[in-house]
Scaffold this motif. Structure first.
Motif, short mmCIF file in Angstrom:
data_model
loop_
_atom_site.label_atom_id
_atom_site.label_comp_id
_atom_site.label_asym_id
_atom_site.label_seq_id
_atom_site.Cartn_x
_atom_site.Cartn_y
_atom_site.Cartn_z
N UNK A 85 69.14 65.08 -42.97
CA UNK A 85 68.47 64.57 -43.14
C UNK A 85 67.18 65.12 -42.24
N UNK A 86 66.01 64.75 -42.77
CA UNK A 86 64.56 65.84 -42.50
C UNK A 86 64.17 65.53 -41.73
N UNK A 87 63.38 66.17 -40.28
CA UNK A 87 62.46 65.53 -39.35
C UNK A 87 61.44 66.96 -38.80
N UNK A 88 60.51 66.30 -39.18
CA UNK A 88 58.94 67.07 -38.84
C UNK A 88 59.65 67.35 -37.00
N UNK A 89 59.28 69.00 -37.35
CA UNK A 89 59.31 69.19 -35.26
C UNK A 89 58.56 68.88 -34.74
N UNK A 90 58.33 68.15 -33.35
CA UNK A 90 57.55 67.61 -32.39
C UNK A 90 57.28 68.91 -32.39
N UNK A 91 57.04 69.90 -32.10
CA UNK A 91 56.76 71.13 -31.03
C UNK A 91 55.37 71.43 -32.22
N UNK A 92 55.88 71.51 -32.98
CA UNK A 92 55.21 71.99 -34.59
C UNK A 92 55.75 71.75 -35.66
N UNK A 93 54.78 70.92 -35.54
CA UNK A 93 55.11 70.17 -36.84
C UNK A 93 55.10 70.25 -38.42
N UNK A 94 54.76 71.45 -38.99
CA UNK A 94 54.64 72.41 -39.70
C UNK A 94 56.16 72.46 -40.75
N UNK A 95 57.29 73.14 -39.43
CA UNK A 95 58.42 73.06 -39.55
C UNK A 95 59.24 71.68 -39.57
N UNK A 96 60.22 71.79 -40.55
CA UNK A 96 60.95 71.17 -40.95
C UNK A 96 62.71 71.28 -40.86
N UNK A 97 63.09 70.08 -40.07
CA UNK A 97 64.13 70.67 -39.99
C UNK A 97 65.09 69.75 -40.76
N UNK A 98 66.42 70.61 -40.95
CA UNK A 98 67.22 69.39 -41.36
C UNK A 98 68.95 69.69 -40.67
N UNK A 99 69.50 68.74 -40.79
CA UNK A 99 70.73 68.56 -40.16
C UNK A 99 71.46 67.43 -41.62
N UNK A 100 72.77 67.35 -40.69
CA UNK A 100 73.96 66.94 -41.73
C UNK A 100 73.44 65.76 -40.96
N UNK A 101 74.22 64.39 -42.17
CA UNK A 101 73.87 62.89 -41.04
C UNK A 101 75.94 62.84 -40.93
N UNK A 102 76.12 61.90 -40.20
CA UNK A 102 77.46 61.72 -39.96
C UNK A 102 78.30 61.91 -41.33
N UNK A 103 77.90 61.18 -42.78
CA UNK A 103 77.93 61.21 -43.81
C UNK A 103 78.26 62.25 -44.54
N UNK A 104 77.02 63.06 -43.93
CA UNK A 104 77.21 64.87 -44.59
C UNK A 104 78.37 65.24 -43.84
N UNK A 105 78.45 65.41 -42.94
CA UNK A 105 79.49 66.28 -42.31
C UNK A 105 80.99 65.14 -42.66
N UNK A 106 81.15 64.61 -43.21
CA UNK A 106 82.41 64.06 -43.84
C UNK A 106 82.53 64.74 -45.58
N UNK A 107 81.71 64.63 -45.37
CA UNK A 107 81.61 65.63 -47.04
C UNK A 107 82.74 66.63 -47.79
#
Length: 144
Positions: free
Chosen positions: A82-104
């Protein structure tokens, strides 16, 4: 012709050839996971370290945002991250694994040993090669 200009005397050519050959060994294994080699590298960082912002991920993988952004979009389309913009600074995009990504990760567990086996090189030789490469990269980065 100068000996310095003979292909056989160039250090870059065997490094280039080895890189291509090693990545070619990864391709069939990664195809089973529906990942390209660069996507696999992103997943390795996320499996190891968890959430990353795009700039940190790019620095770790030595990839610029022009290369990394489309790669991350494809991983998101596969529902692995998942790609999400940080609420504190919208210029920063955070990348996290989904459940499917963790299973991979479980499916990828066997890749390192399969690669080592397919290369037909001892683990001691691979470790020595990695140590030398790391030393060269460290030395190059000191000069930057």
């Amino acid at each position: 012709m100068s000996d310095k200009l003979k292909l056989a005397n160039q250090v870059c050519f065997p490094i280039y050839t080895l890189s291509k050959e090693v990545i070619n060994h990864y391709r069939p294994l990664l195809k089973e996971l529906d990942l390209t080699y660069p996507q696999y590298l992103v997943m390795l960082v996320l499996w190891e370290e968890g959430e990353q912002n795009v700039s940190t991920l790019g620095a770790k993988l030595n990839l610029d945002s022009g290369t990394l952004t489309p790669l991350l979009k494809r991983l998101a389309n596969k529902n692995l991250i998942e790609r999400n913009r940080k609420a504190t600074d919208e210029r920063v995009v955070s990348i996290t694994l989904t459940a499917q990504g963790k299973l991979k990760k479980k499916a990828a567990q066997s890749i390192p040993s399969k690669i080592a086996s397919s290369l037909n090189v001892s683990t001691a030789d691979l470790a020595q090669l990695k140590k030398i490469i790391d030393q060269i990269i460290t030395q190059i980065n000191k000069e930057k």
